[in-house]
Design a protein around this motif. Structure first.
Motif, PDB file in Angstrom:
ATOM      1  N   LEU A 166      -2.288   0.682  -2.110  1.00 50.55           N
ATOM      2  CA  LEU A 166      -3.152   0.517  -3.275  1.00 50.55           C
ATOM      3  C   LEU A 166      -4.444   1.311  -3.095  1.00 50.55           C
ATOM      4  O   LEU A 166      -5.049   1.296  -2.009  1.00 50.55           O
ATOM      5  N   LEU A 167      -4.857   1.981  -4.155  1.00 55.80           N
ATOM      6  CA  LEU A 167      -6.105   2.750  -4.178  1.00 55.80           C
ATOM      7  C   LEU A 167      -6.170   3.793  -3.061  1.00 55.80           C
ATOM      8  O   LEU A 167      -7.239   4.295  -2.717  1.00 55.80           O
ATOM      9  N   GLY A 168      -5.022   4.108  -2.508  1.00 55.56           N
ATOM     10  CA  GLY A 168      -4.957   5.121  -1.461  1.00 55.56           C
ATOM     11  C   GLY A 168      -5.421   4.670  -0.101  1.00 55.56           C
ATOM     12  O   GLY A 168      -5.345   5.433   0.870  1.00 55.56           O
ATOM     13  N   VAL A 169      -5.896   3.417   0.021  1.00 56.51           N
ATOM     14  CA  VAL A 169      -6.458   2.965   1.307  1.00 56.51           C
ATOM     15  C   VAL A 169      -5.962   1.579   1.736  1.00 56.51           C
ATOM     16  O   VAL A 169      -6.163   1.201   2.881  1.00 56.51           O
ATOM     17  N   ILE A 170      -5.336   0.813   0.842  1.00 59.32           N
ATOM     18  CA  ILE A 170      -4.922  -0.550   1.165  1.00 59.32           C
ATOM     19  C   ILE A 170      -3.404  -0.592   1.286  1.00 59.32           C
ATOM     20  O   ILE A 170      -2.699  -0.626   0.269  1.00 59.32           O
ATOM     21  N   PRO A 171      -2.858  -0.590   2.493  1.00 55.11           N
ATOM     22  CA  PRO A 171      -1.397  -0.635   2.644  1.00 55.11           C
ATOM     23  C   PRO A 171      -0.853  -2.022   2.308  1.00 55.11           C
ATOM     24  O   PRO A 171      -1.422  -3.038   2.690  1.00 55.11           O
ATOM     25  N   ILE A 172       0.263  -2.051   1.587  1.00 56.31           N
ATOM     26  CA  ILE A 172       0.938  -3.297   1.235  1.00 56.31           C
ATOM     27  C   ILE A 172       2.271  -3.302   1.977  1.00 56.31           C
ATOM     28  O   ILE A 172       3.222  -2.622   1.578  1.00 56.31           O
ATOM     29  N   ALA A 173       2.322  -4.040   3.067  1.00 56.50           N
ATOM     30  CA  ALA A 173       3.513  -4.008   3.906  1.00 56.50           C
ATOM     31  C   ALA A 173       4.300  -5.315   3.876  1.00 56.50           C
ATOM     32  O   ALA A 173       5.507  -5.320   4.046  1.00 56.50           O
ATOM     33  N   GLY A 174       3.635  -6.436   3.658  1.00 53.34           N
ATOM     34  CA  GLY A 174       4.305  -7.726   3.741  1.00 53.34           C
ATOM     35  C   GLY A 174       4.905  -8.173   2.426  1.00 53.34           C
ATOM     36  O   GLY A 174       4.657  -7.592   1.353  1.00 53.34           O
ATOM     37  N   ASP A 175       5.702  -9.244   2.492  1.00 49.10           N
ATOM     38  CA  ASP A 175       6.329  -9.805   1.294  1.00 49.10           C
ATOM     39  C   ASP A 175       5.278 -10.342   0.321  1.00 49.10           C
ATOM     40  O   ASP A 175       5.419 -10.208  -0.893  1.00 49.10           O
ATOM     41  N   ALA A 176       4.229 -10.964   0.860  1.00 55.90           N
ATOM     42  CA  ALA A 176       3.191 -11.522  -0.001  1.00 55.90           C
ATOM     43  C   ALA A 176       2.495 -10.430  -0.798  1.00 55.90           C
ATOM     44  O   ALA A 176       2.237 -10.597  -1.999  1.00 55.90           O
ATOM     45  N   GLY A 177       2.177  -9.315  -0.176  1.00 55.29           N
ATOM     46  CA  GLY A 177       1.519  -8.224  -0.884  1.00 55.29           C
ATOM     47  C   GLY A 177       2.372  -7.667  -1.996  1.00 55.29           C
ATOM     48  O   GLY A 177       1.880  -7.403  -3.109  1.00 55.29           O
ATOM     49  N   ARG A 178       3.658  -7.470  -1.717  1.00 51.15           N
ATOM     50  CA  ARG A 178       4.550  -6.957  -2.766  1.00 51.15           C
ATOM     51  C   ARG A 178       4.687  -7.963  -3.905  1.00 51.15           C
ATOM     52  O   ARG A 178       4.793  -7.569  -5.074  1.00 51.15           O
ATOM     53  N   TRP A 179       4.691  -9.256  -3.580  1.00 44.32           N
ATOM     54  CA  TRP A 179       4.750 -10.287  -4.617  1.00 44.32           C
ATOM     55  C   TRP A 179       3.519 -10.218  -5.516  1.00 44.32           C
ATOM     56  O   TRP A 179       3.633 -10.286  -6.739  1.00 44.32           O
ATOM     57  N   TRP A 180       2.341 -10.090  -4.923  1.00 42.31           N
ATOM     58  CA  TRP A 180       1.120 -10.050  -5.733  1.00 42.31           C
ATOM     59  C   TRP A 180       1.064  -8.799  -6.608  1.00 42.31           C
ATOM     60  O   TRP A 180       0.576  -8.851  -7.744  1.00 42.31           O
ATOM     61  N   VAL A 181       1.570  -7.675  -6.125  1.00 39.25           N
ATOM     62  CA  VAL A 181       1.613  -6.456  -6.946  1.00 39.25           C
ATOM     63  C   VAL A 181       2.520  -6.678  -8.144  1.00 39.25           C
ATOM     64  O   VAL A 181       2.153  -6.388  -9.302  1.00 39.25           O
ATOM     65  N   ALA A 182       3.728  -7.202  -7.910  1.00 41.24           N
ATOM     66  CA  ALA A 182       4.663  -7.449  -9.009  1.00 41.24           C
ATOM     67  C   ALA A 182       4.120  -8.492  -9.974  1.00 41.24           C
ATOM     68  O   ALA A 182       4.266  -8.362 -11.202  1.00 41.24           O
ATOM     69  N   LEU A 183       3.467  -9.541  -9.438  1.00 43.71           N
ATOM     70  CA  LEU A 183       2.900 -10.583 -10.294  1.00 43.71           C
ATOM     71  C   LEU A 183       1.777 -10.028 -11.157  1.00 43.71           C
ATOM     72  O   LEU A 183       1.668 -10.372 -12.344  1.00 43.71           O
ATOM     73  N   ALA A 184       0.932  -9.160 -10.595  1.00 42.96           N
ATOM     74  CA  ALA A 184      -0.166  -8.571 -11.363  1.00 42.96           C
ATOM     75  C   ALA A 184       0.370  -7.743 -12.528  1.00 42.96           C
ATOM     76  O   ALA A 184      -0.153  -7.815 -13.653  1.00 42.96           O
ATOM     77  N   VAL A 185       1.430  -6.973 -12.285  1.00 38.31           N
ATOM     78  CA  VAL A 185       2.030  -6.175 -13.362  1.00 38.31           C
ATOM     79  C   VAL A 185       2.609  -7.090 -14.439  1.00 38.31           C
ATOM     80  O   VAL A 185       2.453  -6.833 -15.647  1.00 38.31           O
ATOM     81  N   ALA A 186       3.264  -8.170 -14.032  1.00 38.73           N
ATOM     82  CA  ALA A 186       3.840  -9.107 -15.003  1.00 38.73           C
ATOM     83  C   ALA A 186       2.746  -9.771 -15.845  1.00 38.73           C
ATOM     84  O   ALA A 186       2.894  -9.917 -17.064  1.00 38.73           O
ATOM     85  N   ILE A 187       1.647 -10.155 -15.215  1.00 36.23           N
ATOM     86  CA  ILE A 187       0.548 -10.804 -15.951  1.00 36.23           C
ATOM     87  C   ILE A 187      -0.095  -9.824 -16.933  1.00 36.23           C
ATOM     88  O   ILE A 187      -0.398 -10.181 -18.084  1.00 36.23           O
ATOM     89  N   LEU A 188      -0.301  -8.593 -16.508  1.00 36.81           N
ATOM     90  CA  LEU A 188      -0.865  -7.587 -17.410  1.00 36.81           C
ATOM     91  C   LEU A 188       0.057  -7.339 -18.601  1.00 36.81           C
ATOM     92  O   LEU A 188      -0.403  -7.233 -19.749  1.00 36.81           O
TER      93      LEU A 188
END
Length: 357
Positions: A166-188
């Motif tokens: 994310l933003l070129g500097v925040i790596p998303i490696a775990g299951d929780a991070g991928r869940w929050w990315v998908a959830l944010a897209v769904a909420i938007l």
């Protein structure tokens, strides 16, 4: 009871047009949001990655398809092809050096461009003819992905998705991070579609859905609005396909976006409820989760009762029960699961009295 209107006084148009004027609705939405955000802490990793994560991504895709089918009344049997375009385009853009966010938007734009191209040709027809036209898109995209090595590497090739950063500097490696990315897209996506219904654009689509020639008579440019509905729905589908590739599959093949996926998405929309954002979520949960629950339930009953049944019969009992559930829901309420929820909500509004107003 829960849904009392007492104390709800609309003193302005803004108050009257609130998405959730009842206090209970607002509290329920807040509770669901908190539970969704905290899902990595109260769900096991298996349930989070194998059930919750794909369900929220498919719900996002179903919302986009519902805008087209429920909002504009245009059937689409090639929505999996739209998601495939978004998935492959976003991965190629990310591999070319674009940040994750721009790659996902680029995948959505690629899907919107190609989806609108097919939509423009298909909008000269409607009904079953439109369904066949969008079905042709599914087959054409399937063929192109499988037979153009520059896109997929070949019919049997697997295309690896780059890591999510994310933003070129925040790596998303775990299951929780991928869940929050998908959830944010769904909420938007849900927020956008909930507000679309309150705009002139949403009302124009509803007019076209009900009677397109009547909409033309009162000055609505039917072709332009239908084409914009195809563009918007395809963009959402492309973004959902990109999130599916980056956050869930993490490696995609042409077999993941065939016609059966398009049929499942249409089933999510119809079972959940046409024209309803809540229906898209409920439909995705039903189509995705119920077969898993039935499989576990049937296996548990067979093992607990010590029944000597063949593996083939045990495998087919959940499918038969699943089909019966779909038929039962549609017989009970043809407008879908969202309407069943709405019926319960309206009953609680006037309980213990029988009739409203």
């Amino acid at each position: 009871m829960f849904y009392r209107r007492a104390g709800v006084r609309h003193t302005s148009y803004a108050a009257d047009r609130r998405l959730w004027p009842l206090a209970f609705d607002r509290r329920l939405i807040l509770l669901l949001a908190v539970l969704a955000i905290a899902a990595p802490w109260w769900l096991t990793p298996l349930y989070l990655t194998a059930w919750a994560l794909p369900m929220v991504i498919w719900a996002t895709a179903a919302m986009g398809l519902n805008l087209l089918m429920g909002g504009a009344g245009q059937i689409h049997l090639g929505y999996a092809a739209v998601m495939a375009i978004g998935a492959y385009a976003s991965i190629h853009l990310a591999r070319a050096g674009l940040p994750f966010e721009l790659a996902v938007i680029g995948g959505g734009l690629a899907a919107a461009a190609i989806g609108s191209l097919f939509g423009a040709a298909a909008l000269r027809v409607k009904g079953l003819y439109l369904a066949i036209s969008t079905l042709a898109m599914q087959y054409i995209v399937d063929f192109a992905i499988s037979h153009v090595p520059a896109i997929s590497g070949g019919a049997q090739a697997t295309l690896q998705a780059p890591p999510v950063v994310l933003l070129g500097v925040i790596p998303i490696a775990g299951d929780a991070g991928r869940w929050w990315v998908a959830l944010a897209v769904a909420i938007l996506t849900a927020s956008f579609l909930l507000n679309v219904r309150r705009t002139g654009y949403g009302r124009a689509l509803a007019t076209i859905r009900d009677k397109d020639y009547a909409a033309e008579v009162i000055g609505v440019n039917v072709f332009r609005y239908k084409l914009s509905a195809f563009w918007t729905a395809s963009f959402i589908g492309g973004v959902a396909g990109a999130i599916l590739a980056f956050c869930y599959y993490r490696a995609i093949t042409p077999e993941q976006f065939h016609l059966d996926v398009s049929i499942q998405l249409v089933a999510m929309v119809i079972v959940g409820g046409l024209g309803s954002v809540l229906g898209s979520v409920l439909g995705a949960a039903f189509i995705f989760a119920v077969p898993l629950i039935l499989n576990m339930a049937v296996l548990g009953v067979v093992e607990a009762a010590g029944l000597d049944l063949s593996q083939e019969l045990v495998a087919h009992i959940p499918l038969a029960a699943y089909g019966a559930l779909i038929i039962g829901f549609l017989l009970a309420e043809p407008l879908g699961l969202a309407k069943i929820y709405d019926n319960i909500r309206k009953y609680l509004m006037v309980w213990p009295f029988r009739h409203f107003g």
